[in-house]
Structures are given as structure tokens and as C-alpha cells.
Design a protein around this motif. Sequence first.
Motif, PDB file in Angstrom:
ATOM      1  N   HIS A 234      24.032  45.504  54.866  1.00  0.00           N
ATOM      2  CA  HIS A 234      24.110  45.432  53.399  1.00  0.00           C
ATOM      3  C   HIS A 234      24.468  46.800  52.805  1.00  0.00           C
ATOM      4  O   HIS A 234      25.234  46.877  51.832  1.00  0.00           O
ATOM      5  CB  HIS A 234      22.791  44.932  52.822  1.00  0.00           C
ATOM      6  N   ASN A 235      23.927  47.838  53.383  1.00  0.00           N
ATOM      7  CA  ASN A 235      24.266  49.187  52.898  1.00  0.00           C
ATOM      8  C   ASN A 235      25.742  49.492  53.095  1.00  0.00           C
ATOM      9  O   ASN A 235      26.357  50.180  52.266  1.00  0.00           O
ATOM     10  CB  ASN A 235      23.405  50.233  53.613  1.00  0.00           C
TER      11      ASN A 235
ATOM     12  N   LYS B 287      19.700  45.270  56.970  1.00  0.00           N
ATOM     13  CA  LYS B 287      19.636  46.259  55.893  1.00  0.00           C
ATOM     14  C   LYS B 287      20.797  47.247  56.007  1.00  0.00           C
ATOM     15  O   LYS B 287      21.423  47.605  55.000  1.00  0.00           O
ATOM     16  CB  LYS B 287      18.302  47.008  55.941  1.00  0.00           C
TER      17      LYS B 287
END
Length: 373
Positions: free
Chosen positions: A171-172, A168
Motif C-alpha cells: 500500500h505504501n 502495508k
Amino acid sequence: MFKFTPASLITIAILGFSQLAFIPATLAKENLSQQTSTIQITRYQNDADLIKHTFESQLYTLNANTAGHYGLRMFRQTLDPKYSAAVWSDMARVASTLNEIATEIKTPKQAKAYGEKKLQYYKTKGTTRTQMRYEVTKDKPEYLFLGIDLLGAMARADEYGLKHKYDKHLHNLIRQFDFKPYATNPEMIKAWAAQLANQVYWLRQLDEQDVVDDFINAFQKTYPDNQDKQLSDQQYTNKIYGLTHIIFAASEYYQYPIDSKEFAWIYDYFDKNIEQILTRTKEDVVAEVGISYLLAEKLDSPTLADTQATIAHAIDMKQGMIPSTDGDFELSKGEHRNVLAIMLLSWQGTNAAPTISEQPAIFSDLPYGLVKK
């Protein structure tokens, strides 16, 4: 006066000029006999096996990145578990890259600093291509972080059916940047065409920003076909690399067949310009053009036949490999062109592999940081 046809020239390249006197007259015609086709296949397979023996007898003397590059491609061709250790080396490379990024990079400023460190490599190298890359990237060093390291490692993990445990966060990080300015900048395309082709498809694969069409449109405007003669050989090579990598990236690197209609503009260009490609580019580019046809299952293409005959002719039989243009036989430097030659000369189809669900034995001991998706 006897005139050699394209078909007869291919036959001569396969059998060797020393055997020319023994070639039946019918083989000099456009319609080669089944016997000739069999000879071609047998000869090319033997050539591929020769290169394979050269590299596989010394594969693990190569560094992990190079061995991994070779092993993954051969696994996707053969599904042979003997390449499992090399695939694991590639997986370890991916894990190491993502572990470093996940631990050290939290902000765009840190991403830029990461890229600035990588930029020093390009500053110190003297080749035309490397200097072009330095000049166009020095004011956007974060590209080296995002495009060269992060996207490539995340996409490869995804292909394996894996992700990083801090997926996560990674992806950020991607979402901190707009990739379109990199992908549509003509000067970036002139320096990084093949890499950008990979990267825009990786972004799509990861369900992030989709700029594939934007890149292709910008690429076509940067390299209009009617200006080929104005390009240096280095820039012409960059153009052809870009074209082959659009196809390779769309196949997720030899995992899925290509619909030739989707890329008809590329295949039409190759067909019309194969003589120029053979004359102006190196063996690895020629091999990539041929593999593009194999991915589309265009097995009867004369362009494919031309690339195969050219690559087979380039093999040094004593050294068991294709040397560099300056005659170098160092395995680590020659792995790229030679694994492509193996694939071109002994193509075995596409395989979406290896994955943790279909080949679990390879993934029984995951490198730290990687987990199943």
C-alpha cells in the motif's frame, strides 16, 4: 415483397437459413412467440456447452495464467468446485507477482526500473496498439509496475478475502504515485482505455486514491460520440473496450449486479450504436457489450439479443470455438473471446466468489505470501 424484421433476422440466425422454410409466418413479426424464446435459449446453451467442452477437455494444457483466467470466470458463474484447481492457479499467479514486488521494490526508482524491463515487450511488438502503448508509456514506465502488475494482483487477492503478508508495504508503494495523471491523459486513454478503467476501480476497491470520476470525465472528452466516424477501427474498438470495462470493473468482474441508471450514458450509447459496434469491432468486444446488459439484468434488450445472435453465428461448429479474425484456432490465444462467449450465451448471474470465508476448501493450501485478511 417480404421484409425481414430485426426479430425475424435474429430467429434466422438462431435456426439457420436451411430451416427458414419451416419458420411459421408469425415468427417474422416483432413479437416472437414463447416457442421462439425457448428455441433461442436452448440453442444458445448448446453453443455455450460446445465451447466449454472444447476448452475444458484441454484446460490444463494451457498455461497457468490462461487456465486461471478461464477457471475464475467459470467459478463465478457456476460455483462449481471443478474449477478450483484453475482458481488456485490464478491465486498462485497473484502470489508470485506480489512476492516479487514486495521483495525487490522499495523505492519509486526501483518501480521505474521494473517498468522499464516490462516496456521492452512493447518495444519489440509490431502491432498498432502495442506501438501506441510503447510510445505513450516509455517516459512513464512506472505505470506498467503500478497499473498492470501491482494494482491488479492486490485487487484480486482482496476479492479472494486475502492480502499479502507485506500488505502495508505494498500500500505504501501505491501511495508513492499520483495515479490521476495517468488516468486523465488522453494519449494514455487512447492506448490503455480498458486497463485504466480497471485500475481506477481497483484503486477505489483498495481504499486508495479515488480517480474514477476523473477518468470517466477524461474518457468522455477523449472519445466524444460525435467523432466516432473519425476514429480508426482500432481506436473505435479501444473506445468500446473502455466502456465495457467501466461496467465490468464496477461489478468487480462479474461479482455484483450493475445499476443501469448509474451507467445510463453507456447503455444509451450501445443501444444507439449497436450496428456500428457489430460492424467495426471483434467478437470479444461484441461479447463484452452483451455481458454488460446481463450484469444490469437488462435481459429483454434488443441490443443483448443482437450480440448473442452475432456471437452464436461466429462459432465454428467443427472446431467447437470462435476463431480469431484470421482463422486461428489456438486455444491459448482464443481463451479470452471464447470464455466471454460462454458467459454471454449461458449467463448464470453474479456471484461474489470464491472467497476464503465462503469456499474455504479452495484456500486450504495458500500459496506462499498470501494470508487471510
